[in-house]
Design a protein around this motif. Structure first.
Motif, PDB file in Angstrom:
ATOM      1  N   LEU A  47      29.486  45.582  29.770  1.00 30.11           N
ATOM      2  CA  LEU A  47      28.792  44.893  30.855  1.00 30.11           C
ATOM      3  C   LEU A  47      29.687  44.753  32.081  1.00 30.11           C
ATOM      4  N   ILE A  48      30.963  44.435  31.865  1.00 26.12           N
ATOM      5  CA  ILE A  48      31.904  44.301  32.984  1.00 26.12           C
ATOM      6  C   ILE A  48      32.055  45.640  33.705  1.00 26.12           C
ATOM      7  N   HIS A  49      32.188  46.715  32.934  1.00 22.36           N
ATOM      8  CA  HIS A  49      32.310  48.057  33.539  1.00 22.36           C
ATOM      9  C   HIS A  49      31.098  48.356  34.421  1.00 22.36           C
ATOM     10  N   ALA A  50      29.907  48.069  33.895  1.00 19.20           N
ATOM     11  CA  ALA A  50      28.683  48.366  34.645  1.00 19.20           C
ATOM     12  C   ALA A  50      28.591  47.515  35.904  1.00 19.20           C
ATOM     13  N   ALA A  51      28.929  46.229  35.795  1.00 19.31           N
ATOM     14  CA  ALA A  51      28.846  45.332  36.959  1.00 19.31           C
ATOM     15  C   ALA A  51      29.873  45.710  38.019  1.00 19.31           C
ATOM     16  N   LEU A  52      31.076  46.110  37.598  1.00 19.84           N
ATOM     17  CA  LEU A  52      32.105  46.527  38.555  1.00 19.84           C
ATOM     18  C   LEU A  52      31.702  47.821  39.263  1.00 19.84           C
ATOM     19  N   ALA A  53      31.155  48.744  38.510  1.00 15.06           N
ATOM     20  CA  ALA A  53      30.781  50.045  39.088  1.00 15.06           C
ATOM     21  C   ALA A  53      29.701  49.902  40.148  1.00 15.06           C
ATOM     22  N   ALA A  54      28.887  48.852  40.056  1.00 14.36           N
ATOM     23  CA  ALA A  54      27.786  48.671  41.008  1.00 14.36           C
ATOM     24  C   ALA A  54      28.211  47.972  42.295  1.00 14.36           C
ATOM     25  N   GLN A  55      29.441  47.437  42.334  1.00 18.38           N
ATOM     26  CA  GLN A  55      29.872  46.683  43.511  1.00 18.38           C
ATOM     27  C   GLN A  55      30.121  47.606  44.706  1.00 18.38           C
ATOM     28  N   PRO A  56      29.852  47.119  45.910  1.00 18.99           N
ATOM     29  CA  PRO A  56      30.097  47.949  47.105  1.00 18.99           C
ATOM     30  C   PRO A  56      31.574  48.135  47.389  1.00 18.99           C
ATOM     31  N   VAL A  57      32.402  47.271  46.809  1.00 21.99           N
ATOM     32  CA  VAL A  57      33.850  47.363  46.996  1.00 21.99           C
ATOM     33  C   VAL A  57      34.461  47.814  45.678  1.00 21.99           C
ATOM     34  N   GLN A  58      35.054  48.981  45.676  1.00 20.40           N
ATOM     35  CA  GLN A  58      35.736  49.495  44.500  1.00 20.40           C
ATOM     36  C   GLN A  58      37.228  49.393  44.776  1.00 20.40           C
ATOM     37  N   SER A  59      37.854  48.340  44.235  1.00 21.53           N
ATOM     38  CA  SER A  59      39.259  48.107  44.592  1.00 21.53           C
ATOM     39  C   SER A  59      40.113  47.949  43.346  1.00 21.53           C
ATOM     40  N   LYS A  60      41.077  47.053  43.453  1.00 21.69           N
ATOM     41  CA  LYS A  60      42.073  46.913  42.395  1.00 21.69           C
ATOM     42  C   LYS A  60      41.605  46.042  41.238  1.00 21.69           C
ATOM     43  N   ALA A  61      40.435  45.512  41.318  1.00 20.80           N
ATOM     44  CA  ALA A  61      39.947  44.641  40.244  1.00 20.80           C
ATOM     45  C   ALA A  61      39.936  45.400  38.927  1.00 20.80           C
ATOM     46  N   GLN A  62      40.525  44.831  37.907  1.00 20.31           N
ATOM     47  CA  GLN A  62      40.608  45.471  36.610  1.00 20.31           C
ATOM     48  C   GLN A  62      39.652  44.801  35.631  1.00 20.31           C
ATOM     49  N   ASP A  63      38.988  45.622  34.823  1.00 22.38           N
ATOM     50  CA  ASP A  63      38.082  45.049  33.836  1.00 22.38           C
ATOM     51  C   ASP A  63      38.823  44.129  32.873  1.00 22.38           C
ATOM     52  N   ALA A  64      40.072  44.490  32.547  1.00 25.56           N
ATOM     53  CA  ALA A  64      40.853  43.668  31.617  1.00 25.56           C
ATOM     54  C   ALA A  64      41.132  42.290  32.210  1.00 25.56           C
ATOM     55  N   GLU A  65      41.331  42.233  33.514  1.00 28.80           N
ATOM     56  CA  GLU A  65      41.611  40.956  34.179  1.00 28.80           C
ATOM     57  C   GLU A  65      40.392  40.029  34.097  1.00 28.80           C
ATOM     58  N   ILE A  66      39.222  40.579  34.309  1.00 32.47           N
ATOM     59  CA  ILE A  66      37.995  39.778  34.227  1.00 32.47           C
ATOM     60  C   ILE A  66      37.749  39.355  32.784  1.00 32.47           C
ATOM     61  N   TYR A  67      38.000  40.263  31.853  1.00 28.35           N
ATOM     62  CA  TYR A  67      37.838  39.938  30.433  1.00 28.35           C
ATOM     63  C   TYR A  67      38.754  38.776  30.041  1.00 28.35           C
ATOM     64  N   GLU A  68      40.005  38.817  30.479  1.00 25.50           N
ATOM     65  CA  GLU A  68      40.946  37.743  30.156  1.00 25.50           C
ATOM     66  C   GLU A  68      40.527  36.430  30.810  1.00 25.50           C
ATOM     67  N   PHE A  69      39.998  36.511  32.017  1.00 25.22           N
ATOM     68  CA  PHE A  69      39.490  35.313  32.697  1.00 25.22           C
ATOM     69  C   PHE A  69      38.381  34.672  31.859  1.00 25.22           C
ATOM     70  N   LEU A  70      37.492  35.493  31.332  1.00 23.62           N
ATOM     71  CA  LEU A  70      36.395  34.974  30.514  1.00 23.62           C
ATOM     72  C   LEU A  70      36.908  34.442  29.180  1.00 23.62           C
ATOM     73  N   LEU A  71      37.943  35.062  28.630  1.00 22.45           N
ATOM     74  CA  LEU A  71      38.516  34.543  27.387  1.00 22.45           C
ATOM     75  C   LEU A  71      39.151  33.171  27.595  1.00 22.45           C
ATOM     76  N   GLU A  72      39.715  32.927  28.779  1.00 21.21           N
ATOM     77  CA  GLU A  72      40.272  31.599  29.068  1.00 21.21           C
ATOM     78  C   GLU A  72      39.173  30.545  29.107  1.00 21.21           C
ATOM     79  N   ARG A  73      38.013  30.920  29.657  1.00 20.15           N
ATOM     80  CA  ARG A  73      36.870  29.990  29.637  1.00 20.15           C
ATOM     81  C   ARG A  73      36.431  29.741  28.184  1.00 20.15           C
ATOM     82  N   LEU A  74      36.460  30.819  27.394  1.00 17.68           N
ATOM     83  CA  LEU A  74      36.063  30.713  25.995  1.00 17.68           C
ATOM     84  C   LEU A  74      37.047  29.837  25.224  1.00 17.68           C
TER      85      LEU A  74
END
Length: 695
Positions: free
Chosen positions: A509-536
């Motif tokens: 899901l993260i890969h798909a959501a990132l790919a759809a963004q108008p800005v393709q930059s340095k954001a890493q899927d692993a970084e977002i995943y870890e952010f969500l794990l901290e919430r978890l």
């Protein structure tokens, strides 16, 4: 009470304190005061102190404080002996300087052996101070640490507090402590209700404080154990019963109302029944959100054209109080009715084109752009969870349209709710209408979750799009700054996936959501995943899951939150077994051995190199369990897999008792390391038990 203790009372009398933070301020006041009392040795063991609070006061009653601090000794360490004396054995300047700092001479210093060698030392005898001399600074310090966002000044003074201070009461035993707190001289007087009992009330002894205030007729003060909210709630419920109606006591509203009144008097009011044509949420915003009224309902839960408010005074003209409270809501409900008529008269999808001019975020485009991204993602999610992708697409097309409605413009907290009602009036499918509201859920901790498949798909897609978009433009939360409320969105996303059992691959899901963004930059899927794990992690810690259990599962980086939860439950069940401690310790030992050896050797175990019965037996037991444990783990039955592995305790214990892993023969050593690696791999099917803390 012991002869060497004295009761203490402090009360800070103010103008009306912020109702939503009253309890938080009071408990923080007590916490910081007690911390100092403990640090200074003033608080006897087992002490039970009370904090009292009402709209115009914060007070602490400590039934027993030691009358003075105990005398104590404090050891100071000086320079090393080699530095303190020269070759002739005479004191150096370092020794003399240390002696001077201790107000003594070098010959009165002692020596002490430390882990850094022998050093000069001196023991200071410190006489305890009188408690009366310490309390003013302790109170001032506790007040300075209160969680106050913005402090204010008043009059010509320089004191700062959350509200202007009008009186300070400070008694130790029967003695007034002559001091000044926040620019106000302390005394022995408190005050009751502003109008019903305005005269000063003299307090001779701390223990009589509460009873004297309550004798003035005020509602009972709230303390740590009692609840003013319960008392107010009982009054409201009684008034509702008198109207042959029922009232839903929202706890947050009840606590806020209780923090506004010292002399609660329920007042029943009415409003024109024609306003019942409004959506319930609109009436709720006006009555509860703006006016702090409690709406009444009939036995079936339907709204009645009546409300209950809680006055802070017993008026001689109760009809005027009733009339005034009724009058104030008429223009607001009238405006709401006008806006509702406008909104329901226009189709929701007609507003869709106007979303093009409504900016979501300048780098991420308009709400129309967001709507398209969310629609594509929601369609995919709906298919995966057994929902209707066409309904998900339609829900995404309409989800943000009510942001342009008149009612949401007037009451922003109604976004989603108004869209649902307008969509229903427009004849949209019920699940689409419901999903427009549900996609905002949960709005806060403990809030309800979307129930419909379409609502769940939209909620997950919308939150993921926001998270990935903001990370993509490099504006992720830092410290306490979270302008896009990504922490709340992340926790809400994880709650929907877990509590509604949506078995989705989060990384996909993260890969798909990132790919759809108008800005393709340095954001890493692993970084977002870890952010969500901290919430978890915060979510599970609050639920009572041990941090080491969470980390043991986290080490496996499960891509599916539902799978993460299954692993957590399995480890928790495993830890209840008598074999768990020994096997967790064995896993930790294996991890250390393999790490020190530079990792597991390549290749499988060579049975020809198994020399001792203990290693042969362990190899055989692993072989018996391997296929079954792997099959259980692959189907997500981690609990059964770990319970099967509990049978390995005896052969594992025997192996470590009888086998030297680091054998001088390199081939034998590598073979034994491979055996341990295969054992570790079995446990790692579920979690990394080497991270479990064992005694």
């Amino acid at each position: 009470m012991s002869a060497d203790t004295l009761p203490f009372l402090v009360e800070i009398g103010t103008e009306e304190l912020p109702p939503k933070s009253l309890r938080k301020l009071a408990l923080a006041f007590l916490e910081h005061f007690e911390a100092q009392a403990v640090a200074k040795g003033l608080l006897p063991a087992g002490s039970h102190n009370e904090v009292f609070f009402s709209p115009r006061r914060l007070a602490i009653h400590a039934p027993a404080l030691y009358a003075r601090q105990p005398d104590r000794s404090e050891e100071k360490l000086g320079p090393a002996i080699a530095v303190a004396y020269d070759a002739a054995g005479k004191p150096t300047k370092a020794a003399e300087g240390f002696a001077k700092s201790c107000d003594t001479s070098v010959d009165k210093l002692s020596r002490k052996q430390t882990d850094k060698g022998e050093r000069l030392a001196f023991t200071l005898d410190i006489k305890g101070a009188d408690t009366a001399d310490l309390l003013p600074d302790m109170v001032q310090e506790a007040l300075s640490k209160l969680p106050i966002g913005k402090r204010m000044r008043w009059g010509a003074g320089t004191a700062e507090f959350v509200r202007p201070v009008h009186w300070v009461l400070m008694l130790l035993g029967g003695r007034v402590l002559k001091t000044e707190i926040l620019g106000v001289a302390a005394g022995d007087a408190t005050h009751g209700h502003r109008f019903h009992h305005p005269d000063a009330i003299l307090i001779k002894e701390p223990g009589e404080y509460r009873k004297l205030l309550e004798k003035t007729g005020m509602v009972k003060l709230e303390d740590r154990e009692g609840s003013l909210a319960k008392q107010v709630g009982a009054l409201v419920t009684e008034a509702a019963a008198g109207m042959k109606g029922k009232v839903r006591l929202d706890q947050a509203l009840l606590e806020e109302v209780a923090a506004l009144v010292e002399w609660p008097v329920p007042v029943v009011g009415d409003y024109d029944p024609r306003f019942l044509a409004l959506p319930e949420e609109v009436i709720g915003v006006v009555l509860q959100g703006q006016q702090r009224y409690f709406p009444l309902r009939d036995a079936g839960g339907k709204l009645l054209p009546h409300f209950i408010t809680v006055s802070n005074i017993r008026s001689k003209e109760p009809k005027e109080v009733k009339r005034g409270n009724e009058r104030v809501i008429v223009p607001r409900l009238t405006d709401a009715m006008f806006f509702w008529d406008l909104d329901k008269g226009a189709r929701l999808d007609a507003r869709s084109r106007d979303l093009e001019s409504m900016v979501f975020q300048k780098e991420l485009g308009s709400y129309a752009n967001k709507q398209k991204r969310v629609g594509t993602l929601a369609e995919d999610i709906a298919r995966r969870i057994g929902g209707d992708s066409a309904l998900a697409r339609r829900g995404a097309e309409l989800a943000k349209c009510d942001l342009l409605s008149s009612l949401v413009g007037e009451f922003p907290e109604l976004q989603g709710s108004i869209g649902m009602h307008v969509a229903t009036a427009n004849g949209e499918p019920p699940e689409v209408a419901r999903a427009i509201e549900e996609h905002y859920l949960p709005r806060f901790a403990g809030d309800r979750l979307p129930e419909s498949k379409t609502g769940q798909a939209l909620a997950v897609a919308d939150k993921l799009d926001t998270l990935c978009g903001i990370f993509a433009i490099g504006q992720k939360p830092t410290g306490d700054k979270d302008p896009f409320a990504l922490k709340r969105a992340g926790l809400g996303l994880m709650r929907v996936l877990l509590e509604q059992q949506l078995d989705l691959d989060l990384m996909d899901l993260i890969h798909a959501a990132l790919a759809a963004q108008p800005v393709q930059s340095k954001a890493q899927d692993a970084e977002i995943y870890e952010f969500l794990l901290e919430r978890l992690k915060a979510y599970y810690l609050e639920a009572g899951i041990r941090p080491d259990v969470f980390e043991a599962v986290r080490a496996k980086q499960p891509r599916r939150p539902v799978d993460f939860q299954q692993r957590l439950q399995a480890v928790n069940e495993f830890l209840k077994l008598p074999e768990a401690t020994a096997l967790a310790a064995a896993n930790k030992r294996i991890a250390n051995i393999l790490r020190q050896a530079g990792g597991a050797p390549k290749g499988e175990v060579d049975t020809a190199l198994l020399k001792l019965p203990a290693e042969t037996n362990l190899y055989g037991q692993i072989g018996k369990l391997q296929r079954e444990v792997e099959a259980l783990a692959q189907t997500g039955n981690y609990t059964s897999a770990l319970k099967k592995l509990a049978a390995l305790r005896a052969p594992v214990d025997a192996f470590f008792d009888q086998v030297m892993v680091m054998d001088p023969d390199a081939a034998v050593k590598d073979n034994r390391l491979a055996l341990l690696a295969s054992l570790s791999a079995l446990f790692l099917q579920s979690a990394d038990l080497s991270l479990i803390q064992v005694d």
